[in-house]
Design a protein around this motif. Structure first.
Motif, PDB file in Angstrom:
ATOM      1  N   GLU A 282     -24.790  -7.208  25.384  1.00 34.60           N
ATOM      2  CA  GLU A 282     -24.880  -5.761  25.184  1.00 34.60           C
ATOM      3  C   GLU A 282     -25.816  -5.410  24.031  1.00 34.60           C
ATOM      4  O   GLU A 282     -26.598  -4.467  24.125  1.00 34.60           O
ATOM      5  N   LEU A 283     -25.735  -6.162  22.927  1.00 33.81           N
ATOM      6  CA  LEU A 283     -26.627  -5.876  21.797  1.00 33.81           C
ATOM      7  C   LEU A 283     -28.070  -6.211  22.130  1.00 33.81           C
ATOM      8  O   LEU A 283     -28.980  -5.490  21.731  1.00 33.81           O
ATOM      9  N   ASN A 284     -28.297  -7.300  22.847  1.00 31.90           N
ATOM     10  CA  ASN A 284     -29.672  -7.658  23.217  1.00 31.90           C
ATOM     11  C   ASN A 284     -30.328  -6.566  24.048  1.00 31.90           C
ATOM     12  O   ASN A 284     -31.526  -6.315  23.911  1.00 31.90           O
ATOM     13  N   LYS A 285     -29.560  -5.889  24.897  1.00 32.18           N
ATOM     14  CA  LYS A 285     -30.113  -4.776  25.681  1.00 32.18           C
ATOM     15  C   LYS A 285     -30.540  -3.624  24.775  1.00 32.18           C
ATOM     16  O   LYS A 285     -31.506  -2.919  25.057  1.00 32.18           O
ATOM     17  N   LEU A 286     -29.792  -3.425  23.679  1.00 39.19           N
ATOM     18  CA  LEU A 286     -30.051  -2.289  22.799  1.00 39.19           C
ATOM     19  C   LEU A 286     -31.125  -2.563  21.741  1.00 39.19           C
ATOM     20  O   LEU A 286     -31.773  -1.630  21.258  1.00 39.19           O
ATOM     21  N   ILE A 287     -31.300  -3.825  21.356  1.00 35.17           N
ATOM     22  CA  ILE A 287     -32.193  -4.116  20.218  1.00 35.17           C
ATOM     23  C   ILE A 287     -33.267  -5.149  20.546  1.00 35.17           C
ATOM     24  O   ILE A 287     -33.897  -5.696  19.641  1.00 35.17           O
ATOM     25  N   ASN A 288     -33.524  -5.405  21.817  1.00 41.48           N
ATOM     26  CA  ASN A 288     -34.475  -6.468  22.164  1.00 41.48           C
ATOM     27  C   ASN A 288     -35.917  -6.148  21.778  1.00 41.48           C
ATOM     28  O   ASN A 288     -36.754  -7.027  21.731  1.00 41.48           O
ATOM     29  N   ASN A 289     -36.220  -4.909  21.467  1.00 39.47           N
ATOM     30  CA  ASN A 289     -37.605  -4.540  21.126  1.00 39.47           C
ATOM     31  C   ASN A 289     -37.887  -4.594  19.627  1.00 39.47           C
ATOM     32  O   ASN A 289     -38.997  -4.290  19.208  1.00 39.47           O
ATOM     33  N   LEU A 290     -36.912  -4.982  18.813  1.00 40.37           N
ATOM     34  CA  LEU A 290     -37.132  -5.014  17.369  1.00 40.37           C
ATOM     35  C   LEU A 290     -38.001  -6.201  16.976  1.00 40.37           C
ATOM     36  O   LEU A 290     -37.862  -7.295  17.517  1.00 40.37           O
ATOM     37  N   SER A 291     -38.874  -5.969  16.019  1.00 39.95           N
ATOM     38  CA  SER A 291     -39.653  -7.076  15.465  1.00 39.95           C
ATOM     39  C   SER A 291     -39.539  -7.024  13.939  1.00 39.95           C
ATOM     40  O   SER A 291     -39.473  -5.948  13.345  1.00 39.95           O
ATOM     41  N   PHE A 292     -39.500  -8.194  13.339  1.00 30.79           N
ATOM     42  CA  PHE A 292     -39.311  -8.317  11.899  1.00 30.79           C
ATOM     43  C   PHE A 292     -40.519  -9.011  11.299  1.00 30.79           C
ATOM     44  O   PHE A 292     -41.234  -9.739  11.980  1.00 30.79           O
ATOM     45  N   ASN A 293     -40.732  -8.810  10.017  1.00 26.56           N
ATOM     46  CA  ASN A 293     -41.901  -9.374   9.352  1.00 26.56           C
ATOM     47  C   ASN A 293     -41.688 -10.798   8.859  1.00 26.56           C
ATOM     48  O   ASN A 293     -42.619 -11.424   8.390  1.00 26.56           O
ATOM     49  N   GLU A 294     -40.470 -11.320   8.954  1.00 29.35           N
ATOM     50  CA  GLU A 294     -40.210 -12.691   8.524  1.00 29.35           C
ATOM     51  C   GLU A 294     -38.915 -13.208   9.136  1.00 29.35           C
ATOM     52  O   GLU A 294     -38.239 -12.500   9.868  1.00 29.35           O
ATOM     53  N   SER A 295     -38.574 -14.443   8.836  1.00 26.57           N
ATOM     54  CA  SER A 295     -37.360 -15.063   9.359  1.00 26.57           C
ATOM     55  C   SER A 295     -36.233 -14.942   8.345  1.00 26.57           C
ATOM     56  O   SER A 295     -36.466 -14.752   7.152  1.00 26.57           O
ATOM     57  N   GLY A 296     -34.999 -15.073   8.827  1.00 27.44           N
ATOM     58  CA  GLY A 296     -33.851 -15.000   7.937  1.00 27.44           C
ATOM     59  C   GLY A 296     -32.590 -14.655   8.689  1.00 27.44           C
ATOM     60  O   GLY A 296     -32.486 -14.848   9.911  1.00 27.44           O
ATOM     61  N   PHE A 297     -31.623 -14.138   7.963  1.00 26.00           N
ATOM     62  CA  PHE A 297     -30.326 -13.780   8.532  1.00 26.00           C
ATOM     63  C   PHE A 297     -29.914 -12.396   8.043  1.00 26.00           C
ATOM     64  O   PHE A 297     -30.143 -12.045   6.888  1.00 26.00           O
ATOM     65  N   ILE A 298     -29.287 -11.649   8.940  1.00 29.33           N
ATOM     66  CA  ILE A 298     -28.715 -10.346   8.590  1.00 29.33           C
ATOM     67  C   ILE A 298     -27.242 -10.414   8.950  1.00 29.33           C
ATOM     68  O   ILE A 298     -26.891 -10.758  10.079  1.00 29.33           O
ATOM     69  N   THR A 299     -26.385 -10.098   7.992  1.00 32.00           N
ATOM     70  CA  THR A 299     -24.941 -10.114   8.213  1.00 32.00           C
ATOM     71  C   THR A 299     -24.409  -8.701   8.091  1.00 32.00           C
ATOM     72  O   THR A 299     -24.621  -8.033   7.079  1.00 32.00           O
ATOM     73  N   PHE A 300     -23.738  -8.252   9.139  1.00 37.03           N
ATOM     74  CA  PHE A 300     -23.064  -6.959   9.129  1.00 37.03           C
ATOM     75  C   PHE A 300     -21.573  -7.221   9.014  1.00 37.03           C
ATOM     76  O   PHE A 300     -20.998  -7.941   9.833  1.00 37.03           O
ATOM     77  N   ARG A 301     -20.949  -6.634   8.013  1.00 35.65           N
ATOM     78  CA  ARG A 301     -19.497  -6.708   7.846  1.00 35.65           C
ATOM     79  C   ARG A 301     -18.991  -5.289   7.982  1.00 35.65           C
ATOM     80  O   ARG A 301     -19.551  -4.362   7.399  1.00 35.65           O
ATOM     81  N   PHE A 302     -17.926  -5.102   8.757  1.00 33.46           N
ATOM     82  CA  PHE A 302     -17.428  -3.761   9.020  1.00 33.46           C
ATOM     83  C   PHE A 302     -15.945  -3.829   9.362  1.00 33.46           C
ATOM     84  O   PHE A 302     -15.363  -4.910   9.459  1.00 33.46           O
ATOM     85  N   ILE A 303     -15.355  -2.652   9.533  1.00 29.09           N
ATOM     86  CA  ILE A 303     -13.939  -2.567   9.864  1.00 29.09           C
ATOM     87  C   ILE A 303     -13.785  -2.116  11.306  1.00 29.09           C
ATOM     88  O   ILE A 303     -14.456  -1.184  11.748  1.00 29.09           O
ATOM     89  N   VAL A 304     -12.897  -2.802  12.029  1.00 28.13           N
ATOM     90  CA  VAL A 304     -12.420  -2.332  13.328  1.00 28.13           C
ATOM     91  C   VAL A 304     -11.053  -1.733  13.031  1.00 28.13           C
ATOM     92  O   VAL A 304     -10.138  -2.444  12.614  1.00 28.13           O
ATOM     93  N   ASN A 305     -10.917  -0.405  13.209  1.00 30.86           N
ATOM     94  CA  ASN A 305      -9.636   0.212  12.852  1.00 30.86           C
ATOM     95  C   ASN A 305      -8.615   0.050  13.978  1.00 30.86           C
ATOM     96  O   ASN A 305      -8.933  -0.457  15.060  1.00 30.86           O
ATOM     97  N   CYS A 306      -7.406   0.497  13.731  1.00 28.19           N
ATOM     98  CA  CYS A 306      -6.309   0.323  14.683  1.00 28.19           C
ATOM     99  C   CYS A 306      -6.515   1.129  15.965  1.00 28.19           C
ATOM    100  O   CYS A 306      -5.800   0.942  16.944  1.00 28.19           O
ATOM    101  N   GLU A 307      -7.519   1.994  15.978  1.00 29.10           N
ATOM    102  CA  GLU A 307      -7.829   2.797  17.170  1.00 29.10           C
ATOM    103  C   GLU A 307      -9.074   2.273  17.889  1.00 29.10           C
ATOM    104  O   GLU A 307      -9.684   2.984  18.681  1.00 29.10           O
TER     105      GLU A 307
END
Length: 165
Positions: free
Chosen positions: A73-98
């Protein structure tokens, strides 16, 4: 005899006091908590219990279809992104009770694991894409839905996202 008893009582008191202070600190200062920040967080995203946000693996928070579905699902939404270098991006977030997500925090490092910054437009697009995912399932404990933290990592090589984990 009195001196030895006084020393024993004093030592016991100091030990008990130290232990009480340590336990209090551990329960009130958890590393990694994501506190609400009015400057970056949506005030409409509400957690059910601010004092009890667990880690996803301890209450089995998941995405319907698993990691493979998240990647597809994410690849469908962000497959056109290009970055200027290599590395890692970490997203930390909350999934609430709803089953909603919010309070995103981002950490970026280059291939040498040194702190880095990628294009902010790309970061915003990835974050918005994660928000659009509708298959989040809050963790449960004793049939009660709980708020929990979740982590998604994006590996970037040669300017393209090559893995999501």
């Amino acid at each position: 005899m009195k001196n030895k008893l006084n020393i024993l009582l004093l030592s016991s008191f100091v030990l008990a006091l130290t232990l009480a202070v340590w336990v209090y600190y551990q329960t009130t200062h958890r590393i990694g908590d994501i506190a609400f920040d009015e400057n970056i967080d949506n005030s409409e995203f509400i957690v059910c219990n601010e004092d009890r946000i667990t880690q996803y693996y301890s209450v089995e928070t998941y995405y319907q279809g698993g990691e493979k579905t998240i990647k597809n699902e994410l690849n469908k939404l962000i497959n056109n992104l290009s970055f200027n270098e290599s590395g890692f991006i970490t997203f930390r977030f909350i999934v609430n009770c709803e089953n909603s997500v919010g309070r995103f925090r981002v950490k970026m490092v280059n291939s040498d694991l040194k702190e880095n910054s990628f294009k902010s437009n790309n970061i915003k697009q990835i974050q918005e894409s994660i928000k659009r995912l509708k298959g989040w399932q809050a963790g449960k404990w004793k049939d009660e839905s709980l708020d929990s933290y979740y982590v998604l990592n994006f590996k970037i090589e040669n300017g393209k996202i090559v893995d999501i984990f």
